[in-house]
Design an enzyme around this catalytic site. Sequence first.
Site, PDB file in Angstrom:
ATOM      1  CB  SER A   1       4.651  23.270 -24.381  1.00 51.17           C
ATOM      2  OG  SER A   1       5.327  24.245 -23.620  1.00 51.17           O
TER       3      SER A   1
ATOM      4  CE1 TYR B   1       1.730  27.427 -27.086  1.00 49.16           C
ATOM      5  CE2 TYR B   1       2.745  27.198 -24.921  1.00 49.16           C
ATOM      6  CZ  TYR B   1       2.782  26.995 -26.286  1.00 49.16           C
ATOM      7  OH  TYR B   1       3.861  26.368 -26.859  1.00 49.16           O
TER       8      TYR B   1
HETATM    9  N1  LIG Z   1       9.417  27.867 -29.307  1.00 49.46           N
HETATM   10  C1  LIG Z   1       9.208  27.339 -28.119  1.00 49.46           C
HETATM   11  O1  LIG Z   1       9.828  27.738 -27.120  1.00 49.46           O
HETATM   12  C2  LIG Z   1       8.221  26.223 -27.947  1.00 49.46           C
HETATM   13  C3  LIG Z   1       8.211  25.526 -26.723  1.00 49.46           C
HETATM   14  C4  LIG Z   1       7.305  24.476 -26.560  1.00 49.46           C
HETATM   15  C5  LIG Z   1       6.457  24.127 -27.584  1.00 49.46           C
HETATM   16  N2  LIG Z   1       6.474  24.820 -28.759  1.00 49.46           N
HETATM   17  C6  LIG Z   1       5.556  24.408 -29.808  1.00 49.46           C
HETATM   18  O2  LIG Z   1       6.295  24.108 -30.977  1.00 49.46           O
HETATM   19  C7  LIG Z   1       5.438  24.260 -32.121  1.00 49.46           C
HETATM   20  C8  LIG Z   1       6.159  25.090 -33.163  1.00 49.46           C
HETATM   21  O3  LIG Z   1       6.301  26.407 -32.663  1.00 49.46           O
HETATM   22  P1  LIG Z   1       7.566  27.346 -32.966  1.00 49.46           P
HETATM   23  O4  LIG Z   1       8.137  27.748 -31.665  1.00 49.46           O
HETATM   24  O5  LIG Z   1       8.420  26.723 -33.977  1.00 49.46           O
HETATM   25  O6  LIG Z   1       6.799  28.639 -33.492  1.00 49.46           O
HETATM   26  P2  LIG Z   1       6.693  29.308 -34.935  1.00 49.46           P
HETATM   27  O7  LIG Z   1       8.049  29.645 -35.450  1.00 49.46           O
HETATM   28  O8  LIG Z   1       5.697  30.381 -34.768  1.00 49.46           O
HETATM   29  O9  LIG Z   1       6.104  28.135 -35.847  1.00 49.46           O
HETATM   30  C9  LIG Z   1       4.761  27.759 -35.806  1.00 49.46           C
HETATM   31  C10 LIG Z   1       4.443  26.992 -37.062  1.00 49.46           C
HETATM   32  O10 LIG Z   1       3.084  26.556 -36.987  1.00 49.46           O
HETATM   33  C11 LIG Z   1       2.413  26.981 -38.164  1.00 49.46           C
HETATM   34  N3  LIG Z   1       1.011  27.254 -37.907  1.00 49.46           N
HETATM   35  C12 LIG Z   1       0.466  27.994 -36.923  1.00 49.46           C
HETATM   36  N4  LIG Z   1      -0.875  27.995 -37.024  1.00 49.46           N
HETATM   37  C13 LIG Z   1      -1.176  27.246 -38.099  1.00 49.46           C
HETATM   38  C14 LIG Z   1      -2.390  26.902 -38.732  1.00 49.46           C
HETATM   39  N5  LIG Z   1      -3.578  27.317 -38.272  1.00 49.46           N
HETATM   40  N6  LIG Z   1      -2.328  26.105 -39.836  1.00 49.46           N
HETATM   41  C15 LIG Z   1      -1.146  25.683 -40.297  1.00 49.46           C
HETATM   42  N7  LIG Z   1       0.038  25.993 -39.762  1.00 49.46           N
HETATM   43  C16 LIG Z   1       0.009  26.763 -38.677  1.00 49.46           C
HETATM   44  C17 LIG Z   1       3.139  28.239 -38.593  1.00 49.46           C
HETATM   45  O11 LIG Z   1       2.844  28.491 -39.956  1.00 49.46           O
HETATM   46  P3  LIG Z   1       3.025  29.977 -40.613  1.00 49.46           P
HETATM   47  O12 LIG Z   1       4.344  29.936 -41.294  1.00 49.46           O
HETATM   48  O13 LIG Z   1       1.939  30.107 -41.543  1.00 49.46           O
HETATM   49  O14 LIG Z   1       2.984  30.961 -39.506  1.00 49.46           O
HETATM   50  C18 LIG Z   1       4.567  27.836 -38.320  1.00 49.46           C
HETATM   51  O15 LIG Z   1       5.072  27.036 -39.354  1.00 49.46           O
HETATM   52  C19 LIG Z   1       4.148  24.884 -31.603  1.00 49.46           C
HETATM   53  O16 LIG Z   1       3.168  23.886 -31.436  1.00 49.46           O
HETATM   54  C20 LIG Z   1       4.554  25.455 -30.245  1.00 49.46           C
HETATM   55  O17 LIG Z   1       3.473  25.566 -29.380  1.00 49.46           O
HETATM   56  C21 LIG Z   1       7.334  25.855 -28.976  1.00 49.46           C
END
Ligand SMILES: NC(=O)c1ccc[n+]([C@@H]2O[C@H](COP(=O)([O-])OP(=O)(O)OC[C@H]3O[C@@H](n4cnc5c(N)ncnc54)[C@H](OP(=O)(O)O)[C@@H]3O)[C@@H](O)[C@H]2O)c1
Length: 252
Positions: A139, A152
């Site tokens: 990130s 985080y």
């Molecule tokens: N959105 C942003 O602005 C942003 C920016 C920088 C980095 N990121 C990173 O991008 C990645 C995806 O995040 P997102 O924004 O798309 O959020 P999100 O919509 O909450 O998606 C997170 C995903 O990770 C899965 N997950 C979480 N914990 C898990 C576990 N213990 N075992 C298996 N699966 C798990 C969730 O599964 P469930 O369906 O079961 O919940 C979901 O599919 C993350 O690593 C986040 O830190 C996001």
Amino acid sequence: MRNPASILITGASSGIGAALAIAYAAPGISLALAGRDRERLKDVRAACLAAGAQVMATVVDVMDRDRMQAWIHDADRSRPLDLVIANAGISGGTAGDGESDEQSRRIFDANITGVLNTVHPALAAMRRRGRGQIAIMSSVASFRGMPGAPAYSASKAAVRTYGEALRGALHADGIAVSVICPGFVRSRMTDANAFRMPMLMDADRAAGIIKRGLARNRARIAFPWPVYFAAWLAGALPPAITDPLFRRLPRK
Ligand SMILES: NC(=O)c1ccc[n+]([C@@H]2O[C@H](COP(=O)([O-])OP(=O)(O)OC[C@H]3O[C@@H](n4cnc5c(N)ncnc54)[C@H](OP(=O)(O)O)[C@@H]3O)[C@@H](O)[C@H]2O)c1
């Protein structure tokens, strides 16, 4: 890698992971997708099948080392993996209680151990084949400890540094490694943020940028560039200058 045909993605049931699965889905492509939420994962699977991809969707927790190893070995046996995207992650907002003691520990487990549990089982087979690509989701929050999200930002710094080092360590084995550093992307994670998010972008746009970056084997896929530059600069400046500013930022 230009045209990966066999792709494994964790956290594919939602947000960026789901958008990546759909971006790669096409005839001739095999997708191994994982998440914890069965219903959401089913919807993503259906969208990928409709786009003509072969899909193996599995409910598995990235913290479960044995099950992750079994799932990744199965996926690799069914079709040798070209690209593994360690995307699953959580934040203080994901559980709705901020970074409590429990949630801070869960963040380190999911975002660091979860990445190891995804990357390591794929490496032996990739080494044997002398090719493969690993992508690690970090990130822009990795460039400077964020007072609003200490666990985080620290977890994302750890996996970014790990990925950057792995890229050099695995080069001679023919394995490419990229780290992904998005700014704010619309997803369940950012839906939990009550503050204004500069340059917030849709997940499908982010997936397109990531896909192009991986095709070019970019070491660091960081976007959008103004947010990346601000985060990078904040990390480079002395804390005496940045601390007063960061103390005023909202909590995740
Ligand atoms: N959105 C942003 O602005 C942003 C920016 C920088 C980095 N990121 C990173 O991008 C990645 C995806 O995040 P997102 O924004 O798309 O959020 P999100 O919509 O909450 O998606 C997170 C995903 O990770 C899965 N997950 C979480 N914990 C898990 C576990 N213990 N075992 C298996 N699966 C798990 C969730 O599964 P469930 O369906 O079961 O919940 C979901 O599919 C993350 O690593 C986040 O830190 C996001």
